[in-house]
Scaffold this motif. Structure first.
Motif, PDB file in Angstrom:
ATOM      1  N   UNK A 107      19.503 -24.385  10.398  1.00 33.80           N
ATOM      2  CA  UNK A 107      19.911 -25.469  10.417  1.00 33.80           C
ATOM      3  C   UNK A 107      18.771 -25.861   8.980  1.00 33.80           C
ATOM      4  N   UNK A 108      17.639 -24.564   8.647  1.00 29.91           N
ATOM      5  CA  UNK A 108      16.441 -25.421   7.516  1.00 29.91           C
ATOM      6  C   UNK A 108      16.955 -25.011   6.129  1.00 29.91           C
ATOM      7  N   UNK A 109      16.498 -25.648   5.285  1.00 31.81           N
ATOM      8  CA  UNK A 109      17.203 -25.411   4.258  1.00 31.81           C
ATOM      9  C   UNK A 109      16.603 -23.606   3.582  1.00 31.81           C
ATOM     10  N   UNK A 110      17.872 -22.975   2.721  1.00 30.23           N
ATOM     11  CA  UNK A 110      16.888 -21.608   2.858  1.00 30.23           C
ATOM     12  C   UNK A 110      15.950 -21.449   2.311  1.00 30.23           C
ATOM     13  N   UNK A 111      15.807 -22.216   1.253  1.00 32.21           N
ATOM     14  CA  UNK A 111      13.901 -21.643   0.491  1.00 32.21           C
ATOM     15  C   UNK A 111      13.061 -21.927   1.126  1.00 32.21           C
ATOM     16  N   UNK A 112      12.976 -23.279   2.413  1.00 28.73           N
ATOM     17  CA  UNK A 112      12.237 -23.297   3.271  1.00 28.73           C
ATOM     18  C   UNK A 112      11.899 -22.159   4.362  1.00 28.73           C
ATOM     19  N   UNK A 113      12.761 -22.059   4.269  1.00 22.80           N
ATOM     20  CA  UNK A 113      13.098 -20.087   5.520  1.00 22.80           C
ATOM     21  C   UNK A 113      12.760 -19.280   4.977  1.00 22.80           C
ATOM     22  N   UNK A 114      12.937 -18.698   3.637  1.00 18.83           N
ATOM     23  CA  UNK A 114      12.593 -17.871   3.151  1.00 18.83           C
ATOM     24  C   UNK A 114      11.344 -17.894   2.401  1.00 18.83           C
ATOM     25  N   UNK A 115      10.234 -18.656   2.669  1.00 20.79           N
ATOM     26  CA  UNK A 115       9.144 -19.210   2.108  1.00 20.79           C
ATOM     27  C   UNK A 115       8.538 -18.534   2.706  1.00 20.79           C
ATOM     28  N   UNK A 116       8.894 -19.074   3.928  1.00 19.32           N
ATOM     29  CA  UNK A 116       7.827 -19.310   5.121  1.00 19.32           C
ATOM     30  C   UNK A 116       8.042 -17.976   5.428  1.00 19.32           C
ATOM     31  N   UNK A 117       8.982 -16.741   5.472  1.00 22.61           N
ATOM     32  CA  UNK A 117       9.535 -15.413   6.151  1.00 22.61           C
ATOM     33  C   UNK A 117       8.363 -14.581   5.295  1.00 22.61           C
ATOM     34  N   UNK A 118       8.720 -14.584   3.957  1.00 22.33           N
ATOM     35  CA  UNK A 118       8.504 -13.819   2.851  1.00 22.33           C
ATOM     36  C   UNK A 118       7.569 -14.222   2.214  1.00 22.33           C
ATOM     37  N   UNK A 358       8.282 -11.524  -8.070  1.00 21.74           N
ATOM     38  CA  UNK A 358       9.276 -12.881  -7.191  1.00 21.74           C
ATOM     39  C   UNK A 358       9.883 -13.110  -7.419  1.00 21.74           C
ATOM     40  N   UNK A 359      10.604 -14.409  -6.857  1.00 21.37           N
ATOM     41  CA  UNK A 359      11.611 -14.639  -7.423  1.00 21.37           C
ATOM     42  C   UNK A 359      11.277 -16.021  -9.173  1.00 21.37           C
ATOM     43  N   UNK A 360      12.346 -16.020 -10.432  1.00 22.70           N
ATOM     44  CA  UNK A 360      12.529 -16.213 -10.976  1.00 22.70           C
ATOM     45  C   UNK A 360      12.587 -17.808 -10.958  1.00 22.70           C
ATOM     46  N   UNK A 361      13.535 -18.228  -9.919  1.00 24.66           N
ATOM     47  CA  UNK A 361      13.812 -19.191  -9.895  1.00 24.66           C
ATOM     48  C   UNK A 361      12.819 -20.136  -8.863  1.00 24.66           C
ATOM     49  N   UNK A 362      13.114 -21.376  -8.454  1.00 24.02           N
ATOM     50  CA  UNK A 362      12.505 -21.940  -7.527  1.00 24.02           C
ATOM     51  C   UNK A 362      13.451 -22.812  -6.745  1.00 24.02           C
ATOM     52  N   UNK A 363      13.101 -22.820  -5.807  1.00 23.48           N
ATOM     53  CA  UNK A 363      13.990 -23.886  -4.848  1.00 23.48           C
ATOM     54  C   UNK A 363      13.600 -24.934  -4.154  1.00 23.48           C
ATOM     55  N   UNK A 364      15.103 -25.423  -4.383  1.00 25.02           N
ATOM     56  CA  UNK A 364      14.178 -27.621  -4.137  1.00 25.02           C
ATOM     57  C   UNK A 364      14.230 -27.367  -2.837  1.00 25.02           C
ATOM     58  N   UNK A 365      13.528 -28.574  -2.884  1.00 23.42           N
ATOM     59  CA  UNK A 365      13.073 -29.262  -1.706  1.00 23.42           C
ATOM     60  C   UNK A 365      13.181 -30.267  -1.349  1.00 23.42           C
ATOM     61  N   UNK A 366      14.876 -29.646  -0.201  1.00 22.39           N
ATOM     62  CA  UNK A 366      15.893 -29.889   0.886  1.00 22.39           C
ATOM     63  C   UNK A 366      15.272 -30.470   1.864  1.00 22.39           C
ATOM     64  N   UNK A 367      15.890 -31.533   2.268  1.00 23.14           N
ATOM     65  CA  UNK A 367      15.413 -31.969   3.796  1.00 23.14           C
ATOM     66  C   UNK A 367      16.455 -31.337   5.414  1.00 23.14           C
ATOM     67  N   UNK A 368      15.948 -30.859   5.895  1.00 23.70           N
ATOM     68  CA  UNK A 368      16.530 -30.194   7.101  1.00 23.70           C
ATOM     69  C   UNK A 368      17.545 -30.965   7.224  1.00 23.70           C
ATOM     70  N   UNK A 369      18.641 -30.367   8.353  1.00 19.99           N
ATOM     71  CA  UNK A 369      19.976 -30.803   8.474  1.00 19.99           C
ATOM     72  C   UNK A 369      19.438 -31.436  10.148  1.00 19.99           C
ATOM     73  N   UNK A 370      20.172 -32.389  10.636  1.00 20.91           N
ATOM     74  CA  UNK A 370      19.716 -32.611  11.792  1.00 20.91           C
ATOM     75  C   UNK A 370      21.227 -32.036  12.166  1.00 20.91           C
ATOM     76  N   UNK A 371      21.315 -31.131  13.824  1.00 21.89           N
ATOM     77  CA  UNK A 371      22.210 -30.948  14.057  1.00 21.89           C
ATOM     78  C   UNK A 371      23.789 -32.232  14.377  1.00 21.89           C
ATOM     79  N   UNK A 372      22.890 -33.289  14.018  1.00 16.18           N
ATOM     80  CA  UNK A 372      24.009 -34.466  14.166  1.00 16.18           C
ATOM     81  C   UNK A 372      25.016 -34.211  13.250  1.00 16.18           C
ATOM     82  N   UNK A 373      24.007 -34.289  11.725  1.00 17.55           N
ATOM     83  CA  UNK A 373      24.675 -34.107  11.097  1.00 17.55           C
ATOM     84  C   UNK A 373      25.338 -32.957  10.212  1.00 17.55           C
ATOM     85  N   UNK A 374      24.760 -31.503  11.427  1.00 18.75           N
ATOM     86  CA  UNK A 374      25.843 -30.443  10.505  1.00 18.75           C
ATOM     87  C   UNK A 374      27.411 -30.624  12.070  1.00 18.75           C
TER      88      UNK A 374
END
Length: 431
Positions: A107-118, A358-374
């Motif tokens: 549900x979270x954008x990949x960038x938000x998830x990955x940056x927190x995890x890694x 680390x990565x060369x590119x940066x992750x976009x700051x996208x909003x998470x998707x709600x369950x209703x949106x998914x």
């Protein structure tokens, strides 16, 4: 040996924990003869301050009792009395149902998830623990130390946070809820067998809300088939023994097809005019991608073995985010948890532990998707003629492929990435 389909299913449901709090400072490696200290368990309720209060989940105890009797009839067999004893007085856990509907890696954008995890802190903590992986484990299974430490850190903060849910109650709740009943009932039977066989007492059978257990968060089926007694004490203790937990994780990855001497993938740069419809599509060797202008983000080329492998271009956050060349070991990691974000988090954490930049590119700051949106986007795509192969709120490969077909039909850039704005547009158009 062929990998069982059940091993693949581990990935889609295991409640991995890349969003864990940072682990405590590493302590000196203890005397192998001394019993390992018990790791503190995570609280069974969501952390405070995590956002809006979720709607309460209402469960029907009478319905649960009816499901339980059906489960005993279907799976009890000669052990029905023992299973009934362990299930006596059990009630469904509403928090399990709520969490099952909101897994962050889906549900979270990949960038938000990955940056927190890694994170840099997680990587530093992992480097400080590389000596905890027994040399014999890496030699026997061929899985690199940094990958095992990355799994360990992302799954349980290096054993510190393993989950304090009653595994049997969690799996019974998931089975009763019915979204994945066959899978959950199979895992529940395995969990009951662990207790009935005396492999682990019921009070100690603790784990995540989805039934994943121990320092490397194994489902009961994986524990029974792939658990390793690395210490040789006659028990597979993935809760208290670093060595057993890490050897078990190495065995799972090796049995899933880990290729020694190869990495999981590379960040790449795509050329102007790249056909984004090729992303997450057919696999091709490096030569194919290089001929289309794809280059490694930091130059060079994959090694000879990697270059010969069939690889896929991944765009986890669409055309605006980093792009990756996913090699076979990326998909092996996804046998642990079938999420692109999860596998990237494991791979990038491992790269950091190994000292890679680390990565060369940066992750976009996208909003998470709600369950209703998914769910709404999946339903809309299906209504519009682009079948997502199910409406479950999990934006996986089938949903991304359906979205990519819709984007092609609409003459749009076909990166298969569902943003919140695009989900809202699809819902409006379907209505």
């Amino acid at each position: 040996m062929r990998i069982s389909l059940r091993l693949i299913l581990i990935a889609s449901v295991a409640a991995c924990a890349p969003m864990l709090p940072e682990a405590p400072p590493v302590a000196p490696t203890p005397d192998p003869a001394a019993p390992p200290p018990a790791a503190p368990a995570a609280p069974a309720t969501p952390a405070a301050g995590s956002g809006a209060t979720p709607a309460p989940v209402v469960v029907d105890q009478a319905g649960f009792e009816g499901w339980k009797q059906g489960f005993l009839a279907r799976h009890g067999g000669a052990r029905r009395a023992e299973y009934e004893r362990e299930l006596a007085g059990l009630t469904p856990d509403p928090s399990v149902i709520r969490l099952d509907n909101n897994q962050p890696e889906f549900s979270r954008p990949a960038g938000a998830y990955v940056q927190s995890a890694a994170s840099a802190t997680r990587i530093a903590q992992g480097r400080a623990r590389t000596d905890r992986v027994p040399w014999e484990v890496t030699q026997r299974f061929g899985v690199p130390t940094e990958i095992l430490v990355s799994v360990w850190g992302n799954e349980s903060a290096f054993g510190a946070i393993q989950g304090d849910y009653d595994v049997i109650r969690s799996l019974a709740t998931l089975a009763y809820d019915g979204r994945r009943r066959d899978w959950a009932e199979g895992e529940l039977k395995n969990a009951l067998d662990i207790v009935v066989d005396g492999r682990r007492d019921r009070a100690g059978l603790k784990g995540s809300w989805a039934g994943a257990m121990g320092q490397t968060q194994f489902m009961p089926d994986a524990y029974l088939r792939l658990g390793v007694d690395q210490t040789g004490d006659g028990k597979v203790d993935i809760w208290g023994s670093d060595a057993d937990a890490l050897a078990s994780a190495a065995n799972l990855l090796a049995r899933a097809g880990w290729k020694p001497g190869q990495t999981w993938g590379y960040e790449v740069v795509l050329p102007a005019g790249f056909d984004y419809a090729e992303a997450e599509g057919p696999r091709h060797p490096w030569r194919y991608w290089a001929q289309r202008g794809v280059a490694l983000a930091r130059g060079g080329a994959p090694n000879a073995a990697e270059a010969a492998e069939e690889a896929v271009i991944l765009l986890p956050q669409g055309a605006r985010g980093p792009a990756f060349l996913a090699l076979p070991n990326h998909y092996v990691i996804r046998r642990y948890n079938n999420s692109v974000s999860y596998a990237l988090a494991i791979g990038l954490t491992a790269d950091g532990i190994a000292g890679k930049p680390g990565l060369v590119a940066t992750w976009p700051d996208d909003a998470p998707l709600s369950r209703d949106q998914r769910i709404g986007a999946q339903r809309a795509l299906t209504i519009l003629g682009f079948d997502t192969q199910g409406i479950d709120g999990v934006v996986g490969a089938n949903t991304r492929a359906a979205l990519r077909r819709w984007q092609i039909a609409e003459g749009r850039l076909a990166d298969g990435y569902l943003t919140a704005d695009l989900a809202d547009e699809l819902i409006r158009r379907a209505n």
